[in-house]
Design an enzyme around this catalytic site. Structure first.
Site, short mmCIF file in Angstrom:
data_model
loop_
_atom_site.label_atom_id
_atom_site.label_comp_id
_atom_site.label_asym_id
_atom_site.label_seq_id
_atom_site.Cartn_x
_atom_site.Cartn_y
_atom_site.Cartn_z
N TYR A 136 90.63 13.99 -16.35
CA TYR A 136 89.78 15.12 -15.99
C TYR A 136 90.45 16.44 -16.28
CZ TYR A 136 92.43 16.17 -11.70
OH TYR A 136 93.41 16.53 -10.82
N LYS B 236 96.67 13.76 -16.81
CA LYS B 236 95.77 14.26 -15.76
C LYS B 236 94.71 13.20 -15.46
CE LYS B 236 93.72 18.61 -14.17
NZ LYS B 236 94.39 18.60 -12.88
N GLU C 263 106.09 18.85 -7.41
CA GLU C 263 104.94 19.75 -7.51
C GLU C 263 104.07 19.54 -6.28
OE1 GLU C 263 102.26 18.73 -10.74
OE2 GLU C 263 102.65 16.60 -10.46
N LEU D 285 102.72 17.36 -13.63
CA LEU D 285 101.68 17.74 -14.58
C LEU D 285 102.05 19.11 -15.17
CD1 LEU D 285 98.74 17.05 -15.61
CD2 LEU D 285 97.99 18.79 -13.97
N1 PDD Z 1 94.78 20.37 -10.11
N2 PDD Z 1 99.75 19.58 -10.53
C1 PDD Z 1 98.76 18.77 -10.11
C2 PDD Z 1 99.11 17.45 -9.52
C3 PDD Z 1 97.42 19.18 -10.24
O1 PDD Z 1 96.44 18.37 -9.84
C4 PDD Z 1 97.13 20.45 -10.79
C5 PDD Z 1 95.71 20.94 -10.96
C6 PDD Z 1 98.19 21.27 -11.20
C7 PDD Z 1 97.96 22.63 -11.81
O2 PDD Z 1 97.41 22.49 -13.10
P1 PDD Z 1 96.50 23.64 -13.76
O3 PDD Z 1 97.28 24.91 -13.69
O4 PDD Z 1 96.26 23.19 -15.13
O5 PDD Z 1 95.25 23.71 -12.90
C8 PDD Z 1 99.49 20.79 -11.07
C9 PDD Z 1 93.38 20.65 -10.27
C10 PDD Z 1 93.05 22.09 -10.12
C11 PDD Z 1 92.59 19.75 -9.35
O6 PDD Z 1 92.93 18.58 -9.31
O7 PDD Z 1 91.64 20.20 -8.71
#
Ligand code: PDD
Length: 286
Positions: free
Chosen positions: A33, A148, A181, A206
């Site tokens: 996703y 992801k 993270e 991620l």
């Molecule tokens: N989550 N680390 C994890 C485990 C995440 O699920 C996310 C993002 C990030 C940050 O990634 P980005 O900057 O590309 O949004 C880091 C999304 C927002 C979610 O699961 O809703």
């Protein structure tokens, strides 16, 4: 106005939209996703999000469901039909529907779902002004969190634990005491010298799109960035701690495990980054 979702070629009322019960996303979390911010009528960092989607699909050997141009058309259409100018879209691709069997099905067509929603910009801004509380939790995820994937059970349980302890984010910590993270965010510290530090985006975390763009923002603001592992102790002793994600951009963390960070108030660097972010990020008109 009712919400509209895109599901496998059709635009449907959100309340009635669904995939088959034997969709492999539903049965095996066999899918990936993206979540992407929309601000002032622009999609933020679309190219980087779609590049990461391609990478996630490639790592799991799921076929690309359609061309990039077709996908962008669908995303725009969903945003328009839901009249989203400030909010986000959610895009999910699974390996498709097939009789339940662990091995890859032959000839299954990937399932594609795109939804969009408005977000409460004021509530997000309030959170950024006040800062958030975080807790630490032991890392218990698989070692391919660089993909992801929709398999997010440890993240769900960690966020729930944070909520039950009066915090807004849970930070995964490795057995050696180094910070990984957040449950849905990347974690940064500002060290004693004012250098921004975040863990290298190897297979342990991620590689957040916000994280990548924030490095461009740092250049713009003349801030030094180091991709280097840091410990919980270093985080607790940091001048500032903040988390980044497409849904929030940048939230200051004012306490970790109930211990204050700095003077216990949001720091100025996180605030400056937040203000500069939209000006630096790629903007694609809906
Ligand atoms: N989550 N680390 C994890 C485990 C995440 O699920 C996310 C993002 C990030 C940050 O990634 P980005 O900057 O590309 O949004 C880091 C999304 C927002 C979610 O699961 O809703």
């Amino acid at each position: 106005m009712s919400r509209i979702a895109y599901v496998n070629g059709a635009y449907l009322p959100h309340a009635r939209a669904g995939v088959h019960i034997e969709d492999r996303g539903y049965q095996f979390a066999d899918g990936v996703y993206e979540v992407c911010e929309v601000r002032h009528g622009f999609i933020v960092d679309l190219t980087r999000h779609l590049d990461r989607l391609d990478r996630s699909l490639g790592e799991l050997r799921i076929d690309r469901p359609m061309s990039r141009a077709a996908l962008v058309h669908v995303i725009r259409e969903v945003l328009r039909r839901n009249r989203v100018r400030n909010g986000l879209f959610y895009l999910q691709v699974t390996r498709g529907t097939a009789r339940r069997d662990h091995v890859f099905p032959v000839g299954a067509t990937p399932s594609v779902v795109v939804t969009a929603k408005r977000t409460d910009a004021e509530a997000i801004a309030r959170k950024a002004t006040h800062g958030i509380a975080a807790i630490t939790v032991p890392e218990n995820r698989w070692d391919r969190v660089d993909i992801k994937s929709v398999g997010l059970l440890p993240n769900v349980l960690a966020r729930q634990k944070a909520k039950e302890e009066g915090a807004q984010e849970a930070i995964f910590v490795d057995a050696d005491g180094t910070v990984k993270e957040g449950a849905a965010t990347n974690v940064w510290i500002v060290d004693r010298n004012g250098t921004l530090r975040t863990r290298p985006a190897d297979h342990g975390i991620l590689k957040g799109i916000t994280r990548t763009t924030l490095m461009d923002v740092a250049v713009r603001l003349g801030l030094a960035v180091e991709e280097r592992t840091f410990s919980v102790e270093e985080m607790l002793a940091a001048r500032e701690v903040f988390i980044t994600a497409a849904t929030s951009i940048c939230f200051p963390v004012i306490s970790v495990d109930r211990r204050p960070i700095g003077n216990g108030h949001p720091g100025s660097i996180a605030q400056n980054i937040r203000e500069a972010f939209f000006g630096v990020a790629e903007k694609t008109l809906i």
